[in-house]
Write a protein that holds these residues in place. Structure first.
Motif, PDB file in Angstrom:
ATOM      1  N   ASN A 124       0.759  -1.473  -0.049  1.00 51.01           N
ATOM      2  CA  ASN A 124      -0.067   0.018   0.049  1.00 51.01           C
ATOM      3  C   ASN A 124       0.877   1.219  -0.014  1.00 51.01           C
ATOM      4  N   TYR A 125       1.774   1.207   0.693  1.00 51.51           N
ATOM      5  CA  TYR A 125       2.925   2.284   0.835  1.00 51.51           C
ATOM      6  C   TYR A 125       3.600   2.497  -0.626  1.00 51.51           C
ATOM      7  N   VAL A 126       3.923   1.544  -1.307  1.00 56.11           N
ATOM      8  CA  VAL A 126       4.495   1.573  -2.646  1.00 56.11           C
ATOM      9  C   VAL A 126       3.526   2.347  -3.612  1.00 56.11           C
ATOM     10  N   ALA A 127       2.047   1.983  -3.382  1.00 60.10           N
ATOM     11  CA  ALA A 127       0.972   2.541  -4.195  1.00 60.10           C
ATOM     12  C   ALA A 127       1.115   4.186  -3.848  1.00 60.10           C
ATOM     13  N   VAL A 128       1.302   4.454  -2.353  1.00 55.51           N
ATOM     14  CA  VAL A 128       1.369   6.213  -1.749  1.00 55.51           C
ATOM     15  C   VAL A 128       2.270   6.683  -2.396  1.00 55.51           C
ATOM     16  N   VAL A 129       3.419   6.113  -2.433  1.00 51.95           N
ATOM     17  CA  VAL A 129       4.728   6.826  -3.108  1.00 51.95           C
ATOM     18  C   VAL A 129       4.766   7.070  -4.458  1.00 51.95           C
ATOM     19  N   VAL A 130       4.215   6.012  -5.170  1.00 53.35           N
ATOM     20  CA  VAL A 130       4.161   6.275  -6.843  1.00 53.35           C
ATOM     21  C   VAL A 130       3.187   7.212  -7.116  1.00 53.35           C
ATOM     22  N   GLU A 131       2.056   7.083  -6.443  1.00 52.36           N
ATOM     23  CA  GLU A 131       0.989   8.392  -6.681  1.00 52.36           C
ATOM     24  C   GLU A 131       1.293   9.425  -6.434  1.00 52.36           C
ATOM     25  N   GLY A 132       2.065   9.611  -5.065  1.00 54.46           N
ATOM     26  CA  GLY A 132       2.529  10.980  -4.611  1.00 54.46           C
ATOM     27  C   GLY A 132       3.376  11.825  -5.848  1.00 54.46           C
ATOM     28  N   PHE A 133       4.082  10.903  -6.513  1.00 53.43           N
ATOM     29  CA  PHE A 133       5.031  11.775  -7.188  1.00 53.43           C
ATOM     30  C   PHE A 133       4.691  11.852  -8.786  1.00 53.43           C
ATOM     31  N   ALA A 134       3.668  10.715  -8.891  1.00 55.26           N
ATOM     32  CA  ALA A 134       3.264  10.609 -10.326  1.00 55.26           C
ATOM     33  C   ALA A 134       2.176  11.551 -10.609  1.00 55.26           C
ATOM     34  N   LEU A 135       1.270  11.700  -9.623  1.00 51.85           N
ATOM     35  CA  LEU A 135      -0.202  12.518  -9.836  1.00 51.85           C
ATOM     36  C   LEU A 135       0.382  13.929 -10.277  1.00 51.85           C
ATOM     37  N   PRO A 136       1.163  14.786  -9.263  1.00 52.78           N
ATOM     38  CA  PRO A 136       1.592  15.974  -9.869  1.00 52.78           C
ATOM     39  C   PRO A 136       2.307  16.059 -11.365  1.00 52.78           C
ATOM     40  N   VAL A 138       1.863  14.355 -13.764  1.00 51.10           N
ATOM     41  CA  VAL A 138       0.910  13.836 -15.044  1.00 51.10           C
ATOM     42  C   VAL A 138       0.806  15.613 -15.582  1.00 51.10           C
ATOM     43  N   HIS A 139       1.074  16.416 -14.952  1.00 49.03           N
ATOM     44  CA  HIS A 139       0.872  18.067 -15.537  1.00 49.03           C
ATOM     45  C   HIS A 139       2.286  18.837 -15.328  1.00 49.03           C
ATOM     46  N   SER A 140       3.191  17.987 -15.034  1.00 48.36           N
ATOM     47  CA  SER A 140       4.610  18.567 -14.703  1.00 48.36           C
ATOM     48  C   SER A 140       4.662  19.629 -13.629  1.00 48.36           C
ATOM     49  N   ALA A 141       3.686  19.331 -12.465  1.00 43.68           N
ATOM     50  CA  ALA A 141       3.862  20.031 -11.351  1.00 43.68           C
ATOM     51  C   ALA A 141       4.998  19.455 -10.453  1.00 43.68           C
ATOM     52  N   TRP A 142       6.203  19.618 -10.760  1.00 44.63           N
ATOM     53  CA  TRP A 142       7.234  19.111 -10.139  1.00 44.63           C
ATOM     54  C   TRP A 142       7.373  19.566  -8.737  1.00 44.63           C
ATOM     55  N   ILE A 143       7.136  20.761  -8.493  1.00 47.81           N
ATOM     56  CA  ILE A 143       7.377  21.379  -7.106  1.00 47.81           C
ATOM     57  C   ILE A 143       6.567  20.513  -6.096  1.00 47.81           C
ATOM     58  N   THR A 144       5.472  20.400  -6.540  1.00 43.86           N
ATOM     59  CA  THR A 144       4.528  19.615  -5.366  1.00 43.86           C
ATOM     60  C   THR A 144       5.004  18.104  -5.470  1.00 43.86           C
ATOM     61  N   ALA A 145       5.551  17.538  -6.570  1.00 46.80           N
ATOM     62  CA  ALA A 145       5.796  15.890  -6.537  1.00 46.80           C
ATOM     63  C   ALA A 145       7.210  15.940  -5.691  1.00 46.80           C
ATOM     64  N   VAL A 146       8.122  16.989  -5.708  1.00 50.91           N
ATOM     65  CA  VAL A 146       9.259  16.955  -4.818  1.00 50.91           C
ATOM     66  C   VAL A 146       8.835  17.202  -3.404  1.00 50.91           C
ATOM     67  N   VAL A 147       8.139  18.138  -3.236  1.00 52.06           N
ATOM     68  CA  VAL A 147       7.777  18.557  -1.849  1.00 52.06           C
ATOM     69  C   VAL A 147       6.938  17.506  -1.025  1.00 52.06           C
ATOM     70  N   PHE A 148       5.918  16.849  -1.829  1.00 49.33           N
ATOM     71  CA  PHE A 148       5.129  15.775  -1.239  1.00 49.33           C
ATOM     72  C   PHE A 148       6.024  14.807  -0.929  1.00 49.33           C
ATOM     73  N   THR A 149       6.854  14.195  -1.875  1.00 47.08           N
ATOM     74  CA  THR A 149       7.786  13.084  -1.748  1.00 47.08           C
ATOM     75  C   THR A 149       8.653  13.294  -0.453  1.00 47.08           C
ATOM     76  N   ALA A 150       9.287  14.372  -0.461  1.00 45.39           N
ATOM     77  CA  ALA A 150      10.038  14.669   0.808  1.00 45.39           C
ATOM     78  C   ALA A 150       9.688  14.372   2.018  1.00 45.39           C
ATOM     79  N   LEU A 151       8.273  15.174   2.172  1.00 42.71           N
ATOM     80  CA  LEU A 151       7.496  15.214   3.318  1.00 42.71           C
ATOM     81  C   LEU A 151       7.043  13.689   3.558  1.00 42.71           C
ATOM     82  N   ASN A 152       6.426  13.142   2.748  1.00 36.85           N
ATOM     83  CA  ASN A 152       5.836  11.824   2.669  1.00 36.85           C
ATOM     84  C   ASN A 152       6.967  10.746   3.163  1.00 36.85           C
TER      85      ASN A 152
END
Length: 176
Positions: A124-136, A138-152
């Motif tokens: 389940n945590y693999v799914a969370v990690v993948v979704e956390g960087f992949a969802l943002p 999808v539309h090149s929202a790299w700041i959100t992807a990086v910040v979420f991934t680090a905090l997560n």
């Protein structure tokens, strides 16, 4: 136009998350009725806030920065988001009533080792990690992807520690 489609995608993920919370609440009641004990309540509100911020942050970044939709990145990340959702629901189906967004251990129940749990300890945590960087992304929202991934990563360290301690306490408890 791509921002609108991205907003629809994030809205669908938000609806999926609400469905998870409905399942989680039902499963928590089932667990508590059977003597379940909750561990790590302190980090749960932070987890909810972080996951809500992922959705809000991705939308805000896309609408504020207006990054370009990069087809090769966007379609690849969308495929990962879909796969992450599939993995998450496979976990939910496998754990059945034992699945929860909280850490609740029911005495007498054995550790599930079927489905994706026969392949990975924490799928389940693999799914969370993948979704956390992949969802943002999808539309090149790299700041959100990086910040979420680090905090997560920090939050998952806490969460895994709580889960491991809960399972260790269960192992030491007398059998019913």
């Amino acid at each position: 136009m791509s921002e609108v489609l991205f907003t629809v995608l994030v809205g669908l993920v938000a609806l999926e998350r609400l469905a998870e919370l409905v399942v989680s609440k039902r499963n928590a009641a089932w667990s508590f009725a059977r003597g379940g004990v909750e561990y790590g309540r302190g980090h749960y509100p932070l987890m909810v806030a972080l996951h809500t911020a992922l959705l809000a942050g991705a939308l805000a970044e896309v609408w504020w920065r207006r990054p370009e939709f990069v087809p090769v990145l966007g379609w690849t990340m969308l495929a990962l988001v879909v796969l992450a959702q599939g993995l998450r629901w496979w976990c939910i189906a496998t754990l059945a009533r034992q699945w929860n967004t909280r850490v609740i251990v029911v005495p007498g129940l054995s550790l599930v080792q079927s489905g994706p749990y026969r392949l990975l300890r924490n799928p389940n945590y693999v799914a969370v990690v993948v979704e956390g960087f992949a969802l943002p992304l999808v539309h090149s929202a790299w700041i959100t992807a990086v910040v979420f991934t680090a905090l997560n990563a920090v939050l998952l360290t806490v969460r895994l520690s709580v889960e491991n301690a809960a399972l260790a306490a269960l192992d030491r408890a007398p059998s019913p």
